[in-house]
Write a protein that holds these residues in place. Structure first.
Motif, PDB file in Angstrom:
ATOM      1  N   ARG A 149       0.887  -1.223  -0.170  1.00 54.28           N
ATOM      2  CA  ARG A 149       0.026   0.020  -0.236  1.00 54.28           C
ATOM      3  C   ARG A 149       0.772   1.282  -0.152  1.00 54.28           C
ATOM      4  O   ARG A 149       0.181   2.161   0.400  1.00 54.28           O
ATOM      5  N   CYS A 150       1.971   1.305  -0.432  1.00 52.43           N
ATOM      6  CA  CYS A 150       2.764   2.382  -0.416  1.00 52.43           C
ATOM      7  C   CYS A 150       3.341   2.616  -1.877  1.00 52.43           C
ATOM      8  O   CYS A 150       4.498   2.498  -2.273  1.00 52.43           O
ATOM      9  N   PRO A 151       2.610   3.081  -2.943  1.00 55.31           N
ATOM     10  CA  PRO A 151       2.768   3.063  -4.206  1.00 55.31           C
ATOM     11  C   PRO A 151       3.789   4.419  -4.374  1.00 55.31           C
ATOM     12  O   PRO A 151       4.833   4.255  -5.415  1.00 55.31           O
ATOM     13  N   GLY A 152       3.913   5.137  -3.387  1.00 53.82           N
ATOM     14  CA  GLY A 152       4.737   6.199  -3.639  1.00 53.82           C
ATOM     15  C   GLY A 152       5.849   6.422  -2.962  1.00 53.82           C
ATOM     16  O   GLY A 152       5.704   6.170  -1.446  1.00 53.82           O
ATOM     17  N   TRP A 153       7.173   6.236  -3.415  1.00 53.28           N
ATOM     18  CA  TRP A 153       8.514   6.293  -2.240  1.00 53.28           C
ATOM     19  C   TRP A 153       9.481   7.161  -3.044  1.00 53.28           C
ATOM     20  O   TRP A 153       9.471   7.196  -4.125  1.00 53.28           O
ATOM     21  N   LYS A 154      10.363   7.450  -2.110  1.00 52.76           N
ATOM     22  CA  LYS A 154      11.596   8.289  -2.445  1.00 52.76           C
ATOM     23  C   LYS A 154      12.822   7.248  -2.019  1.00 52.76           C
ATOM     24  O   LYS A 154      13.111   6.784  -1.114  1.00 52.76           O
ATOM     25  N   ALA A 155      13.645   7.377  -3.035  1.00 46.93           N
ATOM     26  CA  ALA A 155      14.834   6.431  -2.769  1.00 46.93           C
ATOM     27  C   ALA A 155      16.250   7.412  -3.007  1.00 46.93           C
ATOM     28  O   ALA A 155      16.369   8.200  -3.922  1.00 46.93           O
ATOM     29  N   LEU A 156      16.928   7.420  -1.756  1.00 51.61           N
ATOM     30  CA  LEU A 156      17.911   8.469  -1.673  1.00 51.61           C
ATOM     31  C   LEU A 156      19.177   7.846  -1.956  1.00 51.61           C
ATOM     32  O   LEU A 156      19.667   6.998  -1.196  1.00 51.61           O
ATOM     33  N   ASP A 157      20.227   8.337  -2.590  1.00 48.47           N
ATOM     34  CA  ASP A 157      21.522   8.074  -2.759  1.00 48.47           C
ATOM     35  C   ASP A 157      22.523   9.066  -2.295  1.00 48.47           C
ATOM     36  O   ASP A 157      22.850  10.008  -2.986  1.00 48.47           O
ATOM     37  N   PHE A 158      22.936   8.998  -1.032  1.00 55.00           N
ATOM     38  CA  PHE A 158      23.534  10.165  -0.138  1.00 55.00           C
ATOM     39  C   PHE A 158      24.989  10.289  -0.795  1.00 55.00           C
ATOM     40  O   PHE A 158      25.613  11.445  -0.974  1.00 55.00           O
ATOM     41  N   ASN A 159      25.765   9.218  -1.401  1.00 57.57           N
ATOM     42  CA  ASN A 159      27.191   9.081  -1.748  1.00 57.57           C
ATOM     43  C   ASN A 159      27.313   9.138  -3.400  1.00 57.57           C
ATOM     44  O   ASN A 159      28.435   9.183  -3.903  1.00 57.57           O
ATOM     45  N   ASP A 160      26.065   9.077  -4.009  1.00 61.35           N
ATOM     46  CA  ASP A 160      26.396   9.063  -5.452  1.00 61.35           C
ATOM     47  C   ASP A 160      27.046   8.077  -6.247  1.00 61.35           C
ATOM     48  O   ASP A 160      27.773   8.149  -7.002  1.00 61.35           O
ATOM     49  N   ASP A 165      20.588   4.559  -0.226  1.00 58.63           N
ATOM     50  CA  ASP A 165      20.940   4.622   1.155  1.00 58.63           C
ATOM     51  C   ASP A 165      19.732   4.797   2.150  1.00 58.63           C
ATOM     52  O   ASP A 165      19.559   4.588   3.187  1.00 58.63           O
ATOM     53  N   LEU A 166      18.796   5.199   1.534  1.00 60.60           N
ATOM     54  CA  LEU A 166      17.471   5.399   2.315  1.00 60.60           C
ATOM     55  C   LEU A 166      16.183   5.358   1.416  1.00 60.60           C
ATOM     56  O   LEU A 166      16.239   6.085   0.277  1.00 60.60           O
ATOM     57  N   TYR A 167      15.032   4.614   1.866  1.00 61.59           N
ATOM     58  CA  TYR A 167      13.923   4.710   1.099  1.00 61.59           C
ATOM     59  C   TYR A 167      12.816   5.337   2.272  1.00 61.59           C
ATOM     60  O   TYR A 167      12.996   4.887   3.405  1.00 61.59           O
ATOM     61  N   ILE A 168      12.093   6.273   1.406  1.00 60.24           N
ATOM     62  CA  ILE A 168      11.030   6.830   2.377  1.00 60.24           C
ATOM     63  C   ILE A 168       9.681   6.427   1.585  1.00 60.24           C
ATOM     64  O   ILE A 168       9.532   6.685   0.625  1.00 60.24           O
ATOM     65  N   PHE A 169       8.983   5.606   2.325  1.00 57.01           N
ATOM     66  CA  PHE A 169       7.557   5.228   1.995  1.00 57.01           C
ATOM     67  C   PHE A 169       6.353   5.872   2.580  1.00 57.01           C
ATOM     68  O   PHE A 169       6.231   6.231   3.594  1.00 57.01           O
ATOM     69  N   ASN A 170       5.571   6.461   1.636  1.00 60.36           N
ATOM     70  CA  ASN A 170       4.399   7.117   2.043  1.00 60.36           C
ATOM     71  C   ASN A 170       3.161   6.202   1.785  1.00 60.36           C
ATOM     72  O   ASN A 170       2.768   6.036   0.909  1.00 60.36           O
ATOM     73  N   CYS A 171       2.549   5.450   2.869  1.00 62.39           N
ATOM     74  CA  CYS A 171       1.675   4.245   2.734  1.00 62.39           C
ATOM     75  C   CYS A 171       0.209   4.876   3.078  1.00 62.39           C
ATOM     76  O   CYS A 171       0.029   5.499   4.132  1.00 62.39           O
ATOM     77  N   GLN A 172      -0.558   4.422   2.147  1.00 62.51           N
ATOM     78  CA  GLN A 172      -1.991   4.966   2.068  1.00 62.51           C
ATOM     79  C   GLN A 172      -2.613   4.484   3.559  1.00 62.51           C
ATOM     80  O   GLN A 172      -2.720   3.298   3.735  1.00 62.51           O
ATOM     81  N   GLY A 173      -3.078   5.316   4.242  1.00 63.50           N
ATOM     82  CA  GLY A 173      -3.772   5.019   5.572  1.00 63.50           C
ATOM     83  C   GLY A 173      -2.776   4.481   6.628  1.00 63.50           C
ATOM     84  O   GLY A 173      -3.548   4.134   7.666  1.00 63.50           O
ATOM     85  N   ALA A 174      -1.681   4.305   6.573  1.00 65.18           N
ATOM     86  CA  ALA A 174      -0.680   3.539   7.606  1.00 65.18           C
ATOM     87  C   ALA A 174       0.315   4.649   7.892  1.00 65.18           C
ATOM     88  O   ALA A 174       1.155   4.176   8.995  1.00 65.18           O
ATOM     89  N   GLY A 175       0.531   5.863   7.241  1.00 59.30           N
ATOM     90  CA  GLY A 175       1.517   6.365   7.859  1.00 59.30           C
ATOM     91  C   GLY A 175       2.804   6.380   6.940  1.00 59.30           C
ATOM     92  O   GLY A 175       2.853   5.852   5.629  1.00 59.30           O
ATOM     93  N   MET A 176       3.892   6.910   7.331  1.00 57.69           N
ATOM     94  CA  MET A 176       5.022   6.944   6.649  1.00 57.69           C
ATOM     95  C   MET A 176       6.143   6.034   7.543  1.00 57.69           C
ATOM     96  O   MET A 176       6.469   6.005   8.619  1.00 57.69           O
TER      97      MET A 176
END
Length: 202
Positions: A149-160, A165-176
């Protein structure tokens, strides 16, 4: 007069016997129907529990491949092509609820997987007034869904360096939820946010 009364009583006795027998038949028939209904409800409960168990087992089994897909940014590929199984868990839950698993059909659906099960109760209706009920068992089916239920997410690469290095998931009705592939949080906590497990109509 006395002879006629005795004759009337003698004629009424067989009718009384037939009426009592008919009432007893109805009582046993209603009992059989009630027992069959109770067994059917029990089988449906076992099917529901088995389907949910299979779906929850799948959610648990997703941990290793899900986390392994993150560093190389292969999460979408995992979501679209992963194993869907859980029949052993369904079998165990059916047995715990006095039923036998007679069918289990997992179906891959990308973000929304489906598992349908069929069970048969272990106790027959076994009515003395209804024929062939000694081998009549309650059957039921149930279908559970494992839904990402988290179709939208961000994937971050701190070191290129091409490694996320980090995934941020926005999950419908369940938070982040945030997941660092190098040090992920306990799967038992984040999996319930990432994936919803529920029954659906067959």
């Amino acid at each position: 007069m006395t002879g006629r009364s005795r004759n009337d009583a003698g004629q009424a006795f067989p009718i009384y016997i037939v009426m009592v027998a008919g009432l007893l038949f109805l009582v046993f028939a209603f009992f059989a129907v009630g027992k069959a209904s109770a067994l059917r409800n029990g089988a449906q409960g076992a099917a529901d529990a088995a389907a949910l168990a299979a779906a929850q087992q799948n959610r648990e089994d997703f941990e290793a491949p899900f986390l392994a897909s993150l560093p190389g940014d292969m999460l979408e590929q995992f979501l679209q092509a992963h194993a869907v199984y859980g029949c052993p868990a369904a079998k165990a839950l059916a047995a715990a609820n006095q039923a036998k698993l007679t069918g289990c059909w997992p179906t891959l659906g990308g973000h929304r997987d489906q598992i349908k099960v069929e069970v048969k109760g272990r106790k027959p209706v076994d009515s003395s007034v209804i024929p062939r009920t000694k081998r009549m068992y309650a059957k039921a089916t149930a279908t559970a869904i494992v839904e990402f239920r988290c179709p939208g997410w961000k994937a971050l690469d701190f070191n290129d360096d091409g490694v996320k290095d980090l995934y941020i998931f926005n999950c419908q009705g369940a938070g982040m939820v945030e997941i660092a592939p190098g040090s992920p949080p306990p799967w038992s906590e984040v999996s319930k946010i990432l994936y919803d497990v529920h029954l659906v109509d067959n």
